[in-house]
Design a protein around this motif. Structure first.
Motif, PDB file in Angstrom:
ATOM      1  N   ALA A 165       0.838  -1.190   0.000  1.00 51.60           N
ATOM      2  CA  ALA A 165       0.000   0.000   0.000  1.00 51.60           C
ATOM      3  C   ALA A 165       0.873   1.239   0.000  1.00 51.60           C
ATOM      4  CB  ALA A 165      -0.924  -0.002   1.212  1.00 51.60           C
ATOM      5  N   ILE A 166       0.351   2.307  -0.579  1.00 52.36           N
ATOM      6  CA  ILE A 166       0.978   3.619  -0.502  1.00 52.36           C
ATOM      7  C   ILE A 166      -0.076   4.600  -0.021  1.00 52.36           C
ATOM      8  CG2 ILE A 166       2.710   3.178  -2.285  1.00 52.36           C
ATOM      9  CD1 ILE A 166       0.958   4.733  -4.244  1.00 52.36           C
ATOM     10  N   ILE A 178       3.251  -2.727   3.801  1.00 48.04           N
ATOM     11  CA  ILE A 178       2.672  -4.001   3.413  1.00 48.04           C
ATOM     12  C   ILE A 178       1.544  -4.351   4.375  1.00 48.04           C
ATOM     13  CG2 ILE A 178       4.801  -4.829   2.354  1.00 48.04           C
ATOM     14  CD1 ILE A 178       5.302  -6.510   4.817  1.00 48.04           C
ATOM     15  N   PHE A 179       0.667  -5.250   3.940  1.00 47.67           N
ATOM     16  CA  PHE A 179      -0.458  -5.645   4.788  1.00 47.67           C
ATOM     17  C   PHE A 179      -0.757  -7.117   4.594  1.00 47.67           C
ATOM     18  CE2 PHE A 179      -2.482  -4.673   0.747  1.00 47.67           C
ATOM     19  CZ  PHE A 179      -3.417  -5.689   0.612  1.00 47.67           C
ATOM     20  N   LEU A 194      -7.467  -7.276   9.412  1.00 50.86           N
ATOM     21  CA  LEU A 194      -6.237  -6.964   8.691  1.00 50.86           C
ATOM     22  C   LEU A 194      -5.193  -6.395   9.637  1.00 50.86           C
ATOM     23  CD1 LEU A 194      -6.012  -3.599   8.313  1.00 50.86           C
ATOM     24  CD2 LEU A 194      -7.900  -4.044   6.752  1.00 50.86           C
ATOM     25  N   GLY A 195      -3.952  -6.483   9.196  1.00 51.28           N
ATOM     26  CA  GLY A 195      -2.834  -5.860   9.886  1.00 51.28           C
ATOM     27  C   GLY A 195      -1.897  -5.258   8.856  1.00 51.28           C
ATOM     28  N   PHE A 318      -3.900   3.801  -1.229  1.00 47.90           N
ATOM     29  CA  PHE A 318      -4.149   2.889  -2.338  1.00 47.90           C
ATOM     30  C   PHE A 318      -3.406   1.584  -2.065  1.00 47.90           C
ATOM     31  CE2 PHE A 318      -4.383   7.199  -3.901  1.00 47.90           C
ATOM     32  CZ  PHE A 318      -5.597   7.219  -4.567  1.00 47.90           C
ATOM     33  N   SER A 319      -4.073   0.462  -2.240  1.00 49.04           N
ATOM     34  CA  SER A 319      -3.445  -0.828  -1.945  1.00 49.04           C
ATOM     35  C   SER A 319      -3.739  -1.814  -3.065  1.00 49.04           C
ATOM     36  CB  SER A 319      -3.934  -1.375  -0.605  1.00 49.04           C
ATOM     37  OG  SER A 319      -5.354  -1.521  -0.604  1.00 49.04           O
ATOM     38  N   PHE A 320      -2.827  -2.764  -3.205  1.00 44.84           N
ATOM     39  CA  PHE A 320      -2.958  -3.811  -4.223  1.00 44.84           C
ATOM     40  C   PHE A 320      -2.343  -5.087  -3.683  1.00 44.84           C
ATOM     41  CE2 PHE A 320      -1.390  -6.313  -7.784  1.00 44.84           C
ATOM     42  CZ  PHE A 320      -2.526  -6.396  -8.585  1.00 44.84           C
TER      43      PHE A 320
END
Length: 327
Positions: A165-166, A178-179, A194-195, A318-320
């Motif tokens: 993620a950013i 990171i997640f 989530l973490g 934003f995450s991917f």
């Protein structure tokens, strides 16, 4: 329009016509069917199953089936058929020189899965138009559009995900991290935990003294989403409730100290999924973060105290990532 495109349009149109018919009663068969141009369609397979059974099916939980009939060479066809009945799933691949024969084989296999006591492949084949279904009988099958992702999925599944993620606004500079997540996949609903943590930042706020602070942040939380399937994609709104932790430690000053702080954060956004394989999908999210009661970071420089940083009241992220869906 190529053969695959023509097929997709046909399946959707047929499915839409049958949905209104099937919703009136539970259907013992859900069929998703893809066939090469010129090969028997889903309606043919359903009619053959009705003709083979010749009576209402007795299996209590129903049968879900998916068939992909494609042309692999000159006068050569291949059928991949997946049948799920009573929590047991079986996938088989059949090859032949006639796509009509393979469609017939699919109808026989599905009939045997619905009711082994009534289905018999040796019965004389009848023309589909020769048998008219009784108007008062419940529908045998519900045809499913190619993009509808539910037929072969058990009601509840578990999705395990990782990604990156950013974001901006939560840290002094544009941050990255990171997640990991774990969620229940309840057909169209996603509910999970989530973490995440962000990579350390060490901004210098007083260049003349080389004084600054290092920021370490991580968050834990719960999330939910509602997904609407569209072909291999799914889109929907999502929301999180997170608790953000931050550790700040000064450097470049006399007797630097560290401190921990935490604050709640509400998250509103959108989620997108893309099926990459049978049990793997890509996931992307765009979110607005709404932190509550954020701290103010102050650096104690020699002879004075200097205001350093306060997280923004509204931040973006934003995450991917990717998820493995079990079972």
């Amino acid at each position: 329009m190529d053969a695959r495109t023509a097929l997709a349009v046909f399946v959707v149109v047929v499915s839409g016509a049958r949905h209104a018919y099937a919703d009136s009663a539970p259907a013992p068969l859900e069929l998703a069917w893809e066939a090469a141009e010129g090969c028997p369609d889903a309606t043919f397979v359903v009619q053959r199953v009705e003709q083979i059974l010749r009576a209402p099916p007795t299996i209590p939980g129903g049968v879900m089936a998916r068939g992909v009939l494609q042309k692999t060479g000159d006068a050569h066809f291949e059928l991949e058929l997946t049948i799920r009945a009573d929590e047991a799933e079986d996938t088989r691949t059949i090859e032949g020189t006639s796509c009509a024969a393979l469609a017939e084989a699919a109808a026989v296999a599905i009939s045997l899965a619905i009711d082994p006591t009534r289905a018999s492949p040796s019965r004389e084949r009848e023309t589909p138009a020769a048998v008219a279904p009784a108007p008062e009988a419940p529908p045998l099958a519900r045809l499913v559009a190619k993009g509808e992702r539910e037929p072969l999925a058990p009601p509840n599944r578990v999705a395990l995900g990782v990604g990156s993620a950013i974001g901006s606004g939560s840290l002094p500079r544009l941050g990255a991290g990171i997640f990991a997540s774990a969620a229940l996949d309840l057909r169209r609903f996603r509910v999970g935990a989530l973490g995440a943590f962000s990579f350390r930042q060490r901004p210098v706020f007083e260049p003349a003294l080389g004084a600054g602070a290092s920021f370490d942040t991580f968050a834990v939380g719960i999330f939910g989403a509602y997904m609407v399937p569209l072909g291999p994609f799914a889109f929907g709104p999502a929301a999180n409730l997170e608790l953000t932790y931050m550790r700040v430690e000064g450097f470049g000053i006399r007797s630097p100290k560290s401190a921990w702080t935490a604050w709640p954060t509400g998250v509103l956004g959108a989620r997108c999924e893309l099926d990459l394989a049978r049990r793997v999908r890509a996931v992307a999210r765009a979110d607005v973060l709404l932190p509550v009661d954020t701290p103010i970071v102050i650096l104690g420089a020699p002879g004075s105290k200097q205001y350093l940083y306060e997280p923004e009241r509204v931040a973006l992220r934003f995450s991917f990532g990717a998820e493995i869906v079990l079972p």
